[in-house]
Design a protein around this motif. Structure first.
Motif, PDB file in Angstrom:
ATOM      1  N   LEU A   1       0.850  -1.193   0.000  1.00  0.00           N
ATOM      2  CA  LEU A   1       0.000   0.000   0.000  1.00  0.00           C
ATOM      3  C   LEU A   1       0.885   1.242   0.000  1.00  0.00           C
ATOM      4  CD1 LEU A   1      -2.654   1.674   0.543  1.00  0.00           C
ATOM      5  CD2 LEU A   1      -2.125   1.403   2.984  1.00  0.00           C
ATOM      6  N   ALA A   2       0.740   2.097  -1.017  1.00  0.00           N
ATOM      7  CA  ALA A   2       1.402   3.407  -0.984  1.00  0.00           C
ATOM      8  C   ALA A   2       0.533   4.312  -0.119  1.00  0.00           C
ATOM      9  CB  ALA A   2       1.566   3.977  -2.393  1.00  0.00           C
ATOM     10  N   GLN A   3       1.014   4.556   1.110  1.00  0.00           N
ATOM     11  CA  GLN A   3       0.169   5.251   2.084  1.00  0.00           C
ATOM     12  C   GLN A   3      -0.156   6.682   1.698  1.00  0.00           C
ATOM     13  OE1 GLN A   3       1.222   4.177   6.421  1.00  0.00           O
ATOM     14  NE2 GLN A   3       3.072   3.713   5.273  1.00  0.00           N
ATOM     15  N   LYS A   4       0.656   7.267   0.831  1.00  0.00           N
ATOM     16  CA  LYS A   4       0.401   8.675   0.539  1.00  0.00           C
ATOM     17  C   LYS A   4      -0.956   8.887  -0.119  1.00  0.00           C
ATOM     18  CE  LYS A   4       1.991   9.802  -4.050  1.00  0.00           C
ATOM     19  NZ  LYS A   4       3.040   9.182  -4.845  1.00  0.00           N
ATOM     20  N   ALA A   5      -1.486   7.845  -0.784  1.00  0.00           N
ATOM     21  CA  ALA A   5      -2.806   7.980  -1.411  1.00  0.00           C
ATOM     22  C   ALA A   5      -3.931   7.749  -0.414  1.00  0.00           C
ATOM     23  CB  ALA A   5      -2.937   6.977  -2.560  1.00  0.00           C
TER      24      ALA A   5
ATOM     25  N   PHE B   1      11.405   2.025  -9.977  1.00  0.00           N
ATOM     26  CA  PHE B   1      10.963   3.134 -10.835  1.00  0.00           C
ATOM     27  C   PHE B   1       9.515   3.433 -10.520  1.00  0.00           C
ATOM     28  CE2 PHE B   1      10.024  -0.627 -13.475  1.00  0.00           C
ATOM     29  CZ  PHE B   1       8.741  -0.356 -13.941  1.00  0.00           C
ATOM     30  N   HIS B   2       9.140   4.685 -10.702  1.00  0.00           N
ATOM     31  CA  HIS B   2       7.738   5.083 -10.521  1.00  0.00           C
ATOM     32  C   HIS B   2       7.475   6.168 -11.545  1.00  0.00           C
ATOM     33  CE1 HIS B   2       3.966   6.430  -8.813  1.00  0.00           C
ATOM     34  NE2 HIS B   2       4.452   7.648  -8.741  1.00  0.00           N
ATOM     35  N   THR B   3       6.761   5.821 -12.586  1.00  0.00           N
ATOM     36  CA  THR B   3       6.573   6.780 -13.687  1.00  0.00           C
ATOM     37  C   THR B   3       5.122   6.879 -14.134  1.00  0.00           C
ATOM     38  OG1 THR B   3       6.853   5.132 -15.445  1.00  0.00           O
ATOM     39  CG2 THR B   3       8.857   6.135 -14.588  1.00  0.00           C
TER      40      THR B   3
ATOM     41  N   GLY C   1       6.854   0.619  -8.775  1.00  0.00           N
ATOM     42  CA  GLY C   1       6.220   1.839  -8.302  1.00  0.00           C
ATOM     43  C   GLY C   1       4.705   1.751  -8.261  1.00  0.00           C
ATOM     44  N   GLY C   2       4.058   2.909  -8.353  1.00  0.00           N
ATOM     45  CA  GLY C   2       2.592   2.958  -8.324  1.00  0.00           C
ATOM     46  C   GLY C   2       2.050   3.463  -9.654  1.00  0.00           C
ATOM     47  N   GLY C   3       0.793   3.951  -9.595  1.00  0.00           N
ATOM     48  CA  GLY C   3       0.171   4.472 -10.809  1.00  0.00           C
ATOM     49  C   GLY C   3      -0.498   3.420 -11.663  1.00  0.00           C
ATOM     50  N   HIS C   4      -0.523   2.175 -11.186  1.00  0.00           N
ATOM     51  CA  HIS C   4      -1.179   1.091 -11.919  1.00  0.00           C
ATOM     52  C   HIS C   4      -2.654   1.089 -11.513  1.00  0.00           C
ATOM     53  CE1 HIS C   4       3.007  -0.228 -12.267  1.00  0.00           C
ATOM     54  NE2 HIS C   4       3.076  -0.082 -10.960  1.00  0.00           N
TER      55      HIS C   4
ATOM     56  N   LEU D   1       5.068  -4.168  -6.467  1.00  0.00           N
ATOM     57  CA  LEU D   1       4.215  -3.079  -6.956  1.00  0.00           C
ATOM     58  C   LEU D   1       3.794  -2.299  -5.727  1.00  0.00           C
ATOM     59  CD1 LEU D   1       1.707  -5.065  -9.214  1.00  0.00           C
ATOM     60  CD2 LEU D   1       3.705  -3.826 -10.008  1.00  0.00           C
ATOM     61  N   GLU D   2       3.654  -0.981  -5.872  1.00  0.00           N
ATOM     62  CA  GLU D   2       3.229  -0.193  -4.702  1.00  0.00           C
ATOM     63  C   GLU D   2       2.125   0.778  -5.105  1.00  0.00           C
ATOM     64  OE1 GLU D   2       7.066   1.299  -3.330  1.00  0.00           O
ATOM     65  OE2 GLU D   2       6.972   2.904  -4.804  1.00  0.00           O
ATOM     66  N   PRO D   3       0.955   0.256  -5.439  1.00  0.00           N
ATOM     67  CA  PRO D   3      -0.150   1.129  -5.828  1.00  0.00           C
ATOM     68  C   PRO D   3      -0.744   1.846  -4.618  1.00  0.00           C
ATOM     69  CG  PRO D   3      -0.916  -1.125  -5.691  1.00  0.00           C
ATOM     70  CD  PRO D   3       0.574  -1.158  -5.436  1.00  0.00           C
ATOM     71  N   GLY D   4      -1.191   3.065  -4.828  1.00  0.00           N
ATOM     72  CA  GLY D   4      -1.962   3.766  -3.813  1.00  0.00           C
ATOM     73  C   GLY D   4      -3.423   3.788  -4.251  1.00  0.00           C
ATOM     74  N   GLU D   5      -3.641   4.497  -5.348  1.00  0.00           N
ATOM     75  CA  GLU D   5      -5.005   4.663  -5.865  1.00  0.00           C
ATOM     76  C   GLU D   5      -5.762   3.356  -5.973  1.00  0.00           C
ATOM     77  OE1 GLU D   5      -6.291   6.930  -9.014  1.00  0.00           O
ATOM     78  OE2 GLU D   5      -5.138   8.708  -8.499  1.00  0.00           O
ATOM     79  N   SER D   6      -5.162   2.354  -6.573  1.00  0.00           N
ATOM     80  CA  SER D   6      -5.970   1.185  -6.910  1.00  0.00           C
ATOM     81  C   SER D   6      -6.396   0.394  -5.673  1.00  0.00           C
ATOM     82  CB  SER D   6      -5.303   0.295  -7.958  1.00  0.00           C
ATOM     83  OG  SER D   6      -4.103  -0.192  -7.502  1.00  0.00           O
TER      84      SER D   6
ATOM     85  N   ILE E   1      -9.383   8.240  -2.018  1.00  0.00           N
ATOM     86  CA  ILE E   1      -7.959   8.426  -2.341  1.00  0.00           C
ATOM     87  C   ILE E   1      -7.596   9.892  -2.521  1.00  0.00           C
ATOM     88  CG2 ILE E   1      -7.427   6.181  -3.328  1.00  0.00           C
ATOM     89  CD1 ILE E   1      -8.326   7.252  -6.025  1.00  0.00           C
ATOM     90  N   TYR E   2      -6.384  10.232  -2.092  1.00  0.00           N
ATOM     91  CA  TYR E   2      -5.852  11.589  -2.235  1.00  0.00           C
ATOM     92  C   TYR E   2      -6.853  12.640  -1.761  1.00  0.00           C
ATOM     93  CZ  TYR E   2      -1.987   9.428  -4.726  1.00  0.00           C
ATOM     94  OH  TYR E   2      -0.893   8.667  -5.052  1.00  0.00           O
ATOM     95  N   SER E   3      -7.657  12.318  -0.770  1.00  0.00           N
ATOM     96  CA  SER E   3      -8.610  13.287  -0.224  1.00  0.00           C
ATOM     97  C   SER E   3      -8.254  13.561   1.235  1.00  0.00           C
ATOM     98  CB  SER E   3     -10.043  12.765  -0.381  1.00  0.00           C
ATOM     99  OG  SER E   3     -10.158  11.458   0.172  1.00  0.00           O
TER     100      SER E   3
HETATM  101  C1  LIG Z   1       2.649   8.210  -5.584  1.00  0.00           C
HETATM  102  C2  LIG Z   1       3.533   7.061  -5.505  1.00  0.00           C
HETATM  103  C3  LIG Z   1       2.990   5.768  -5.452  1.00  0.00           C
HETATM  104  C4  LIG Z   1       1.497   5.488  -5.534  1.00  0.00           C
HETATM  105  O1  LIG Z   1       0.952   5.991  -6.715  1.00  0.00           O
HETATM  106  P1  LIG Z   1      -0.591   5.764  -7.098  1.00  0.00           P
HETATM  107  O2  LIG Z   1      -0.759   6.622  -8.308  1.00  0.00           O
HETATM  108  O3  LIG Z   1      -1.410   6.261  -5.955  1.00  0.00           O
HETATM  109  O4  LIG Z   1      -0.780   4.327  -7.363  1.00  0.00           O
HETATM  110  C5  LIG Z   1       3.869   4.711  -5.356  1.00  0.00           C
HETATM  111  N1  LIG Z   1       5.205   4.907  -5.295  1.00  0.00           N
HETATM  112  C6  LIG Z   1       5.763   6.141  -5.332  1.00  0.00           C
HETATM  113  C7  LIG Z   1       7.240   6.291  -5.261  1.00  0.00           C
HETATM  114  C8  LIG Z   1       4.945   7.254  -5.429  1.00  0.00           C
HETATM  115  O5  LIG Z   1       5.491   8.476  -5.485  1.00  0.00           O
END
Ligand SMILES: *Cc1c(COP(=O)(O)O)cnc(C)c1O
Length: 392
Positions: A38-42, A185-187, A220-223, A252-257, A350-352
């Motif tokens: 879990l990417a906690q920032k989301a 990587f996180h792109t 990374g995240g963004g998946h 994998l470290e998704p936040g949103e999903s 998420i992100y709220s």
């Molecule tokens: C933001 C971020 C994530 C999580 O991204 P999501 O778009 O929420 O899935 C994971 N890893 C890193 C390094 C990030 O900056």
């Protein structure tokens, strides 16, 4: 308590919807062996960390405080039940004064530059940590959101191939390379697995020579794995390729999903008037409670509403702050809105709550859980003290 009785404004996270997402993510782990964090920032609603920790392999953090939260609320309680979860961290630059404490909480530490890795890497290794370096594959796959593109020219995130090769060619760099465990990587941002595939091709082309000596690679995240239409088989092919070709453990470290479409922000209409268009003032604010609506920007889905003009009554929905641009958007309804009506904004987990603020002295929304049996429980309420305590 019933959903309709919750005080407003209130973030409500639906346990059943979170679990549905977690089941999908766990399926990827079960089929491929990839580890998902879990990417906690989301999403840092730690009341749900025990649940999340039953499906995922741990948490990742952007800095000391998130890493401590992940340890306290997910990793340590799971360990007490005999389940070993992981705690990762990535930060563009660590503070010397934080680092010893970070070593207490985290097992994987990812550095953003060779300089950072040189500064802290040997110490982290000596403490038994797995260490990684974030790379920049210089492969932009996003359209529209330049501020979410770590591959944009001049990016401060990750090491480019030119820099990597140069550093690896020095004696100090070679020594560091020999103790490096992983590549990160996180792109991506809200993207499908075709863009992951394209990015992995760039990673292999630019950094492939370094992969065989690594233990792991972190995608990374963004998946947007839990979004309808996400191509999971392609994701799993990407994972297997890295596992089979290079013998790598894949993270994998998704936040949103994790919490996509799993939460709401309920608001009440405070006032309605007309200035060229019908305007409704709500007890929730875009600027304070859903800042990504203005920052990203995007239009949040709103239950039982349509695009402006689609339904009989169109309103501009705005917050009660002084900011002229504190506007959530224009929405239409079947019937005229009235003072006291409740509106339910969707996809608000998420992100709220991780990004909200008390600008204008705005109260923070309560946080509630919609349980599987349909009951709601208020997990936390905020008041004047939460506003005052951040100031002096
Ligand atoms: C933001 C971020 C994530 C999580 O991204 P999501 O778009 O929420 O899935 C994971 N890893 C890193 C390094 C990030 O900056």
């Amino acid at each position: 308590m019933k959903f309709t009785q919750l005080p407003t404004p209130c973030y409500v996270v639906d346990e059943a919807l979170i679990e549905k997402n977690l089941e999908i993510l766990k399926g990827v782990t079960e089929r491929t062996g990839a580890r998902i964090l879990l990417a906690q920032k989301a999403f840092s609603m730690y009341a749900l960390y025990p649940l999340i920790g039953k499906f995922l392999n741990g948490a990742t953090a952007s800095g000391l405080y998130e890493s401590r939260l992940g340890a306290e609320e997910m990793v340590v309680p799971a360990a007490a039940e005999g389940r070993k979860l992981e705690n990762h961290i990535f930060s563009p630059a660590y503070r010397e004064s934080d680092f010893e404490e970070i070593l207490r909480y985290c097992d994987h530490i990812v550095f953003n530059s060779w300089i950072q890795a040189e500064k802290f890497g040997a110490r982290a290794k000596a403490a038994g940590k797995s260490i990684g370096l974030r790379i920049n594959p210089e492969c932009s796959t996003q359209e529209g959101h330049a501020i979410y593109d770590p591959c944009a020219p001049g990016s401060r995130l990750g090491v480019t191939k030119a820099h990597f090769d140069m550093a690896a060619g020095t004696a100090d760099g070679a020594r560091l390379l020999s103790i490096l465990d992983g590549i990160h990587f996180h792109t991506l941002c809200e993207q499908n697995s075709d863009h992951l595939e394209q990015t992995l091709d760039a990673v292999e082309e630019k950094f492939g020579q370094y992969l065989p000596s690594m233990k792991w690679i972190n995608f990374g995240g963004g998946h947007h794995i839990t979004r309808a239409g996400y191509d999971i088989p392609r994701l799993e092919r990407c994972i297997r390729k890295m596992q089979q070709k290079y013998g790598l453990e894949v993270y994998l470290e998704p936040g949103e999903s994790v919490a996509l479409n799993a939460g709401f922000l309920i608001a009440t209409v405070l006032e309605i008037f007309r200035n060229g268009t019908d305007i409704a003032i709500l007890d929730t604010s875009a600027a304070c409670h859903m800042p990504d609506v203005l920052e990203m920007p995007y239009r949040p889905p709103l239950r039982d509403s349509g695009q402006p003009g689609d339904k009989a009554h169109t309103y501009r929905l705005g917050g009660p702050t002084c900011l002229a641009g504190d506007i959530i958007g224009d929405y239409s309804f079947d019937r005229a809105l009235r003072e006291g009506d409740r509106l339910v904004f969707e996809d608000m987990a998420i992100y709220s709550m991780v990004k909200n603020n008390t600008f204008n002295g705005m109260p923070l929304p309560s946080i509630a859980l919609l349980k599987k049996n349909g009951d709601c429980r208020i997990v936390k309420q905020f008041g004047y003290r939460d506003f005052k305590e951040r100031l002096s």
